[in-house]
Write a protein that holds these residues in place. Structure first.
Motif, short mmCIF file in Angstrom:
data_model
loop_
_atom_site.label_atom_id
_atom_site.label_comp_id
_atom_site.label_asym_id
_atom_site.label_seq_id
_atom_site.Cartn_x
_atom_site.Cartn_y
_atom_site.Cartn_z
N GLU A 82 -2.31 -57.76 1.48
CA GLU A 82 -2.95 -56.70 1.37
C GLU A 82 -1.22 -56.45 1.51
O GLU A 82 -0.86 -56.66 2.66
N ASN A 108 -5.96 -52.98 -1.36
CA ASN A 108 -7.41 -53.35 -1.25
C ASN A 108 -7.84 -54.74 -1.60
O ASN A 108 -8.01 -55.06 -3.00
N ASN A 112 -6.73 -60.27 4.31
CA ASN A 112 -5.48 -59.83 4.12
C ASN A 112 -4.98 -60.67 3.07
O ASN A 112 -4.53 -60.22 2.17
N LYS A 120 -9.89 -56.63 -1.62
CA LYS A 120 -11.57 -57.41 -2.08
C LYS A 120 -11.71 -56.91 -2.85
O LYS A 120 -12.71 -57.30 -4.15
N GLU A 121 -11.65 -55.71 -3.54
CA GLU A 121 -11.65 -54.34 -4.89
C GLU A 121 -11.00 -55.38 -5.36
O GLU A 121 -11.40 -55.15 -6.78
N GLN A 171 -16.66 -61.51 5.15
CA GLN A 171 -16.07 -60.90 5.35
C GLN A 171 -15.52 -59.58 4.96
O GLN A 171 -15.16 -59.31 3.48
N PRO A 172 -15.16 -58.13 5.92
CA PRO A 172 -16.17 -57.10 4.66
C PRO A 172 -13.92 -56.53 4.12
O PRO A 172 -14.11 -55.74 3.85
N VAL A 173 -13.13 -57.06 5.08
CA VAL A 173 -11.62 -56.27 4.91
C VAL A 173 -10.93 -58.02 4.91
O VAL A 173 -10.77 -59.36 5.99
#
Length: 126
Positions: free
Chosen positions: A56, A12, A41, A14-15, A37-39
């Motif tokens: 990712e 992940n 790459n 973002k995390e 954006q929520p996800v």
């Protein structure tokens, strides 16, 4: 060669960017797509002269299929030189899993080590 920057395979992005930003004080430089954006790459962080890239897992394995055979066992450690080791340790010791407290090494350096949110070992030295 002009420089080298690790591009680490993570579950992940973002995390991971949040861990490096909030715990270690890195600045998020660029992401794909945009950070809002929520996800994500891919993303890059920087703190002083230190830069890291995170990609990712599935995205990276699609780009380089040979990495699909790579186990998820972490086999990478990063060695990071810092100016204020004790100050950094005090700042992050309650926010990250410390696996080695500040100690003096055989090669006369002060170091400590943590595990990041992906299981990578980060050793900080002064």
């Amino acid at each position: 060669m002009q420089s080298i920057t690790a591009n680490l395979k993570v579950n992940n992005v973002k995390e991971t960017l949040a861990f490096y930003k909030d715990v270690l004080g890195f600045e998020v430089i660029v992401t794909v797509p945009e950070y809002e954006q929520p996800v994500l790459n891919w993303g890059m962080v920087k703190n002083g002269g230190a830069e890291l890239m995170f990609q990712e897992k599935e995205n990276l394995e699609e780009e380089y299929p040979v990495l699909k055979n790579d186990s998820d066992a972490r086999c990478l450690t990063l060695f990071i030189k810092v100016n204020d080791l004790e100050g950094l340790f005090a700042k992050i010791k309650d926010k990250a899993q410390v696996i080695k407290s500040i100690h003096k090494t055989l090669y006369d350096k002060k170091e400590f080590a943590i595990v990041d949110n992906n299981g990578f070992v980060l050793t900080f030295a002064e």
